[in-house]
Write a protein that holds these residues in place. Structure first.
Motif, PDB file in Angstrom:
ATOM      1  N   TYR A 199       0.839  -1.205   0.000  1.00 21.08           N
ATOM      2  CA  TYR A 199       0.000   0.000   0.000  1.00 21.08           C
ATOM      3  C   TYR A 199       0.876   1.258   0.000  1.00 21.08           C
ATOM      4  O   TYR A 199       0.638   2.205  -0.750  1.00 21.08           O
ATOM      5  N   SER A 200       1.909   1.236   0.853  1.00 24.05           N
ATOM      6  CA  SER A 200       2.818   2.386   0.910  1.00 24.05           C
ATOM      7  C   SER A 200       3.530   2.601  -0.417  1.00 24.05           C
ATOM      8  O   SER A 200       3.698   3.741  -0.873  1.00 24.05           O
ATOM      9  N   PHE A 201       3.949   1.511  -1.053  1.00 19.05           N
ATOM     10  CA  PHE A 201       4.641   1.645  -2.345  1.00 19.05           C
ATOM     11  C   PHE A 201       3.701   2.217  -3.399  1.00 19.05           C
ATOM     12  O   PHE A 201       4.120   3.033  -4.236  1.00 19.05           O
ATOM     13  N   PHE A 202       2.447   1.800  -3.381  1.00 18.08           N
ATOM     14  CA  PHE A 202       1.464   2.359  -4.308  1.00 18.08           C
ATOM     15  C   PHE A 202       1.353   3.869  -4.115  1.00 18.08           C
ATOM     16  O   PHE A 202       1.364   4.643  -5.078  1.00 18.08           O
ATOM     17  N   ARG A 203       1.249   4.305  -2.839  1.00 19.87           N
ATOM     18  CA  ARG A 203       1.080   5.723  -2.563  1.00 19.87           C
ATOM     19  C   ARG A 203       2.319   6.532  -2.941  1.00 19.87           C
ATOM     20  O   ARG A 203       2.220   7.697  -3.318  1.00 19.87           O
ATOM     21  N   ARG A 204       3.496   5.908  -2.830  1.00 22.95           N
ATOM     22  CA  ARG A 204       4.723   6.631  -3.130  1.00 22.95           C
ATOM     23  C   ARG A 204       5.078   6.599  -4.614  1.00 22.95           C
ATOM     24  O   ARG A 204       5.491   7.611  -5.178  1.00 22.95           O
ATOM     25  N   ALA A 205       4.931   5.438  -5.241  1.00 23.71           N
ATOM     26  CA  ALA A 205       5.344   5.283  -6.636  1.00 23.71           C
ATOM     27  C   ALA A 205       4.240   5.655  -7.624  1.00 23.71           C
ATOM     28  O   ALA A 205       4.537   6.098  -8.738  1.00 23.71           O
ATOM     29  N   ARG A 206       2.972   5.480  -7.233  1.00 28.11           N
ATOM     30  CA  ARG A 206       1.849   5.810  -8.111  1.00 28.11           C
ATOM     31  C   ARG A 206       0.794   6.566  -7.310  1.00 28.11           C
ATOM     32  O   ARG A 206      -0.269   6.030  -6.964  1.00 28.11           O
ATOM     33  N   PRO A 207       1.084   7.824  -6.967  1.00 25.58           N
ATOM     34  CA  PRO A 207       0.166   8.574  -6.097  1.00 25.58           C
ATOM     35  C   PRO A 207      -1.202   8.827  -6.717  1.00 25.58           C
ATOM     36  O   PRO A 207      -2.173   9.065  -5.993  1.00 25.58           O
ATOM     37  N   LEU A 208      -1.313   8.781  -8.045  1.00 23.53           N
ATOM     38  CA  LEU A 208      -2.596   9.054  -8.702  1.00 23.53           C
ATOM     39  C   LEU A 208      -3.406   7.788  -8.950  1.00 23.53           C
ATOM     40  O   LEU A 208      -4.506   7.863  -9.516  1.00 23.53           O
ATOM     41  N   PHE A 209      -2.888   6.630  -8.545  1.00 19.39           N
ATOM     42  CA  PHE A 209      -3.632   5.386  -8.719  1.00 19.39           C
ATOM     43  C   PHE A 209      -4.813   5.355  -7.744  1.00 19.39           C
ATOM     44  O   PHE A 209      -4.675   5.698  -6.564  1.00 19.39           O
ATOM     45  N   ASP A 210      -5.981   4.924  -8.224  1.00 23.83           N
ATOM     46  CA  ASP A 210      -7.193   4.897  -7.405  1.00 23.83           C
ATOM     47  C   ASP A 210      -7.203   3.624  -6.562  1.00 23.83           C
ATOM     48  O   ASP A 210      -7.770   2.596  -6.963  1.00 23.83           O
ATOM     49  N   LEU A 211      -6.594   3.685  -5.395  1.00 22.59           N
ATOM     50  CA  LEU A 211      -6.547   2.520  -4.509  1.00 22.59           C
ATOM     51  C   LEU A 211      -7.910   2.220  -3.906  1.00 22.59           C
ATOM     52  O   LEU A 211      -8.223   1.059  -3.617  1.00 22.59           O
ATOM     53  N   ALA A 212      -8.720   3.244  -3.694  1.00 23.92           N
ATOM     54  CA  ALA A 212     -10.043   3.026  -3.102  1.00 23.92           C
ATOM     55  C   ALA A 212     -10.907   2.147  -4.011  1.00 23.92           C
ATOM     56  O   ALA A 212     -11.616   1.253  -3.535  1.00 23.92           O
ATOM     57  N   GLU A 213     -10.825   2.383  -5.320  1.00 24.83           N
ATOM     58  CA  GLU A 213     -11.588   1.566  -6.266  1.00 24.83           C
ATOM     59  C   GLU A 213     -11.087   0.129  -6.267  1.00 24.83           C
ATOM     60  O   GLU A 213     -11.880  -0.825  -6.310  1.00 24.83           O
ATOM     61  N   LEU A 214      -9.761  -0.054  -6.215  1.00 26.61           N
ATOM     62  CA  LEU A 214      -9.190  -1.396  -6.182  1.00 26.61           C
ATOM     63  C   LEU A 214      -9.660  -2.154  -4.937  1.00 26.61           C
ATOM     64  O   LEU A 214     -10.047  -3.330  -5.018  1.00 26.61           O
ATOM     65  N   GLU A 215      -9.636  -1.489  -3.778  1.00 25.07           N
ATOM     66  CA  GLU A 215     -10.050  -2.151  -2.538  1.00 25.07           C
ATOM     67  C   GLU A 215     -11.547  -2.435  -2.531  1.00 25.07           C
ATOM     68  O   GLU A 215     -11.995  -3.448  -1.980  1.00 25.07           O
ATOM     69  N   GLU A 216     -12.325  -1.554  -3.148  1.00 24.63           N
ATOM     70  CA  GLU A 216     -13.774  -1.783  -3.214  1.00 24.63           C
ATOM     71  C   GLU A 216     -14.093  -3.011  -4.061  1.00 24.63           C
ATOM     72  O   GLU A 216     -14.945  -3.846  -3.688  1.00 24.63           O
ATOM     73  N   LYS A 217     -13.414  -3.157  -5.204  1.00 17.81           N
ATOM     74  CA  LYS A 217     -13.626  -4.342  -6.033  1.00 17.81           C
ATOM     75  C   LYS A 217     -13.169  -5.608  -5.318  1.00 17.81           C
ATOM     76  O   LYS A 217     -13.822  -6.661  -5.418  1.00 17.81           O
ATOM     77  N   ALA A 218     -12.056  -5.511  -4.584  1.00 22.47           N
ATOM     78  CA  ALA A 218     -11.578  -6.669  -3.833  1.00 22.47           C
ATOM     79  C   ALA A 218     -12.565  -7.064  -2.741  1.00 22.47           C
ATOM     80  O   ALA A 218     -12.778  -8.259  -2.488  1.00 22.47           O
TER      81      ALA A 218
END
Length: 484
Positions: A199-218
């Motif tokens: 999660y931290s790497f996503f926020r640091r390396a791809r700050p514009l990636f929609d993690l909320a949508e990914l977690e909602e689908k999961a």
């Protein structure tokens, strides 16, 4: 000013300026990975601010306390003129109370942001971006899972995988992790650390990636597959949960027969687990979330599914990481050192290229003004900045312009030169730039001051027993000869 409508207007204006700032960021032609990553972090900051301002606007338009409606009614009622003059009076009173309060236009904030967030970012921001990543991650190009690999090796009953193989199989929870060790606290902690890192790497390396949508689908996939037992590694959970009478929630275990289930209830281990579960439920009820962790196995399955989704989203970086690790394993120590030195050289060349692109055309070599651009030529001639004033005492340093020349006599360079000559840097030596002239003036001043100085040998008087008066030198000579 406590004006709800004006605050709404200000928020709308700020959101529009933030949107324009985002457009300006995306319009920049960035060539390096580091510049693009820094640009994404800046845009992410802007989007966060837009979200906060939009939430404030939504609350204002909801008008749950009725302040907005009452303000509109006050402005549109028959007393609108009195309301207008009352607000005008408040504004005048404020400026009368604070007459010299500085006010910066709202657009200046975004001008400063663009100046410090573009290609010529400040060193502080550059350091902040560098601190976000380890050296192995290389500004988000690769994953750095060496610490997690060490934690995986220390788990009980797992296959001892090499780091390269671990990168390929760390999300294969059905095969790489034995089922009997999944109830251990170490495994739960390992899953938490693994999910937090991804999660931290996503926020640091791809700050514009929609993690909320990914977690909602999961989460939707988890709810659909859990009851039917289709989660990888937990296929038999759905069938087990169909018979809750033979499942022990305290021990997290399913029994096949009623007699075995009843016999285990009297065991020491069950009583200990039941007491521990009761304490946890009491604590959760006190904290207000008693039903959030009913099934620990479901929580573990959710963590595994979420990690698998994170790994799927980072599949391209994962492949690049594996290729980079495999390439580095084939290098010798000398080749690794040379590669690291080459990366530093490339970075320095890149920075120098950026400086060359931003170099200002200045053939006359005019001094730079406050805005970093050459001053006008007429101003250069007006101040006489083309006239050279050399100073031998300063080591033949040349001062451009009369103002800089007059000022330098009290600066450190000239004072240091005078100190090396053994001459005091007083007002008498102003305009003196030659060493010989300074020595000549200093000798003349010493002669003039010598007449005024008190010399004990010639000015101090002594008297003998007969009343004769001599100076000090004569008196001591006569006394040594025994005459007096």
């Amino acid at each position: 000013m406590n004006n709800l409508i004006e605050r709404q207007r200000g928020l709308h204006e700020e959101i529009e300026r933030l949107e324009q700032a985002i457009v300006d960021q995306f319009m920049e032609d960035l060539k390096t990975h580091r510049d693009r990553l820094r640009n994404e972090h800046i845009v992410d900051r802007f989007l966060t601010r837009i979200s906060d301002k939009s939430n404030n606007l939504y609350d204002m338009y909801e008008d749950k306390d009725g302040l907005r409606q009452s303000e509109i009614e006050a402005l549109s009622a028959s007393t609108e003129f009195s309301e207008f003059y009352e607000r005008l009076r408040v504004i005048k009173d404020h400026h009368r109370k604070y007459p010299n309060e500085p006010v910066e236009p709202p657009e200046m904030e975004f001008i400063h942001m663009n100046l410090t967030s573009g290609g010529d970012a400040e060193d502080g921001e550059e350091d902040e971006l560098e601190k976000k990543f380890s050296g192995e991650e290389s500004y988000g190009r690769y994953l750095d899972m060496n610490a997690l690999h060490g934690k995986y090796i220390n788990l009980k009953d797992v296959k001892k995988l090499e780091y390269l193989q671990y990168l390929s199989e760390f999300d294969d929870f059905a095969n790489a992790y034995p089922k009997q060790m999944k109830t251990s606290p170490d495994y739960k902690q390992y899953l938490n650390d693994l999910s937090e890192y991804l999660y931290s790497f996503f926020r640091r390396a791809r700050p514009l990636f929609d993690l909320a949508e990914l977690e909602e689908k999961a989460q939707k996939e988890m709810d659909e597959k859990w009851e039917s037992g289709q989660i990888a590694g937990w296929e038999d959970i759905g069938n087990e949960m169909l018979d809750p009478e033979l499942y022990c929630n305290a021990c997290q275990k399913q029994f096949s027969k009623k007699t075995v289930y009843d016999a285990h209830l009297t065991g020491k281990k069950h009583r200990k687990n039941a007491e521990k579960l009761k304490q946890e439920q009491t604590t959760e009820e006190t904290n207000g979330h008693s039903d959030t962790k009913q099934d620990r196995r479901k929580e573990l399955a959710w963590k595994e599914l979420l990690i698998a989704k994170y790994a799927e989203g980072l599949s391209d970086i994962r492949e690049e990481t594996k290729a980079n690790v495999e390439r580095k394993q084939a290098l010798t120590d000398k080749e690794r050192t040379l590669e690291q030195d080459q990366e530093e050289i490339d970075l320095a060349e890149q920075e120098s290229d950026d400086e060359d692109e931003d170099r200002i055309y200045n053939p006359l070599k005019l001094p730079l003004g406050w805005d970093g651009k050459p001053i006008p030529y007429w101003l250069y001639k007006l101040h006489g900045l083309g006239v050279e004033y050399p100073c031998e005492i300063c080591g033949n340093y040349v001062y451009m312009g009369r103002k800089a020349f007059d000022k330098h006599f009290q600066e450190w360079r000239h004072a240091h030169g005078m100190r090396c000559l053994g001459i005091p840097n007083t007002r008498h030596f102003h305009e003196i730039t030659k060493i010989d002239d300074a020595f000549a003036l200093y000798g003349k001043l010493k002669k003039e001051n010598a007449q005024e100085d008190f010399v004990p040998d010639s000015m101090e008087e002594y008297e003998d027993d007969e009343g004769n008066v001599f100076n000090r030198k004569t008196y001591e000579d006569l006394r040594r000869q025994g005459i007096i």
